[in-house]
Design a protein around this motif. Sequence first.
Motif, PDB file in Angstrom:
ATOM      1  N   ARG A   1      51.858  37.572  47.950  1.00  0.00           N
ATOM      2  CA  ARG A   1      52.367  38.933  47.748  1.00  0.00           C
ATOM      3  C   ARG A   1      51.239  39.957  47.653  1.00  0.00           C
ATOM      4  O   ARG A   1      51.334  41.053  48.217  1.00  0.00           O
ATOM      5  N   THR A   2      50.152  39.642  46.960  1.00  0.00           N
ATOM      6  CA  THR A   2      49.060  40.586  46.735  1.00  0.00           C
ATOM      7  C   THR A   2      47.809  40.288  47.551  1.00  0.00           C
ATOM      8  O   THR A   2      46.934  41.158  47.675  1.00  0.00           O
ATOM      9  N   GLY A   3      47.690  39.075  48.058  1.00  0.00           N
ATOM     10  CA  GLY A   3      46.487  38.682  48.768  1.00  0.00           C
ATOM     11  C   GLY A   3      45.363  38.219  47.860  1.00  0.00           C
ATOM     12  O   GLY A   3      44.262  37.906  48.340  1.00  0.00           O
ATOM     13  N   MET A   4      45.606  38.151  46.557  1.00  0.00           N
ATOM     14  CA  MET A   4      44.575  37.685  45.628  1.00  0.00           C
ATOM     15  C   MET A   4      44.336  36.186  45.787  1.00  0.00           C
ATOM     16  O   MET A   4      45.238  35.430  46.156  1.00  0.00           O
TER      17      MET A   4
ATOM     18  N   PRO B   1      52.117  37.344  38.091  1.00  0.00           N
ATOM     19  CA  PRO B   1      50.709  37.582  38.411  1.00  0.00           C
ATOM     20  C   PRO B   1      49.982  36.272  38.690  1.00  0.00           C
ATOM     21  O   PRO B   1      50.252  35.253  38.049  1.00  0.00           O
ATOM     22  N   LEU B   2      49.042  36.316  39.619  1.00  0.00           N
ATOM     23  CA  LEU B   2      48.342  35.092  40.000  1.00  0.00           C
ATOM     24  C   LEU B   2      47.659  34.445  38.794  1.00  0.00           C
ATOM     25  O   LEU B   2      47.702  33.218  38.640  1.00  0.00           O
TER      26      LEU B   2
ATOM     27  N   ILE C   1      47.222  29.805  34.985  1.00  0.00           N
ATOM     28  CA  ILE C   1      47.209  29.282  33.613  1.00  0.00           C
ATOM     29  C   ILE C   1      48.403  28.368  33.382  1.00  0.00           C
ATOM     30  O   ILE C   1      48.285  27.322  32.731  1.00  0.00           O
ATOM     31  N   ALA C   2      49.564  28.729  33.926  1.00  0.00           N
ATOM     32  CA  ALA C   2      50.738  27.867  33.801  1.00  0.00           C
ATOM     33  C   ALA C   2      50.493  26.513  34.454  1.00  0.00           C
ATOM     34  O   ALA C   2      50.916  25.469  33.945  1.00  0.00           O
ATOM     35  N   ALA C   3      49.799  26.524  35.576  1.00  0.00           N
ATOM     36  CA  ALA C   3      49.464  25.268  36.258  1.00  0.00           C
ATOM     37  C   ALA C   3      48.556  24.410  35.391  1.00  0.00           C
ATOM     38  O   ALA C   3      48.742  23.189  35.283  1.00  0.00           O
TER      39      ALA C   3
ATOM     40  N   VAL D   1      39.168  32.461  37.322  1.00  0.00           N
ATOM     41  CA  VAL D   1      38.591  33.520  38.142  1.00  0.00           C
ATOM     42  C   VAL D   1      39.612  33.948  39.177  1.00  0.00           C
ATOM     43  O   VAL D   1      40.280  33.110  39.795  1.00  0.00           O
ATOM     44  N   VAL D   2      39.786  35.258  39.335  1.00  0.00           N
ATOM     45  CA  VAL D   2      40.682  35.832  40.339  1.00  0.00           C
ATOM     46  C   VAL D   2      39.917  36.901  41.106  1.00  0.00           C
ATOM     47  O   VAL D   2      39.240  37.749  40.501  1.00  0.00           O
TER      48      VAL D   2
END
Length: 218
Positions: A11-14, A139-140, A145-147, A167-168
């Motif tokens: 969605r954001t490309g991050m 949010p990525l 963090i959920a992972a 890191v993002v």
Amino acid sequence: MTFSLAGRCARTGMFGAVVTTSSIAVGSRCSHASAGIGAALTQHITDPRLGPLMLDLLGRGFSAQQAIDSVVAATPRSDWRQLALIDKEGRTASFSGASVKPELAEAHGLDCVALGNIVRSAEVPAAMVKAFEADPAAPLAARLIAALAAGDAAGGECKPLVSTALVVADRQPFPYVDLRVDSDADPIATLARLWREYEPMAELYVARALDPESVITP
């Protein structure tokens, strides 16, 4: 004795990566991300040079698989390394050398790839992928963090965790998020708390760098 995940937000490309282990300062060695390029993981008797090298190859037009194949072929004693990579198209690749110690596993999912070595269960990476895929609208950083939490719940590491890192990379050459926890009794929970504190400030810190006057209030 490390588990990790690299992922992309379609969605954001991050791009981002998250990692945890029972040794100190994991974020200085294992997790890497570059805006518009991809994210990389290098672990197990870690060679920190390999993450930036894989990202450099992606920037030169290599696919994730081509980049990992090239690094493995050119690296002495690559049998000790465990690597993962995601590129700008969301393609993933991974490698676990013959000397990587069990339990070990790799798992690939939609816009993500996860690794684990010397963990309690080979299901740890698959659990991480499932958690990352669960809410694509989040949010990525939160998904990463959920992972990590899901990997811990699936068995985690054989020793107590002490460090973790997130890191993002977004549109700038500097990280959108770069959070690290060291010498902590519950590093994943602490990382989640740090992200909650940092999230409201993330865009402001970018704006301060790009256009200081835009954030000055009378």
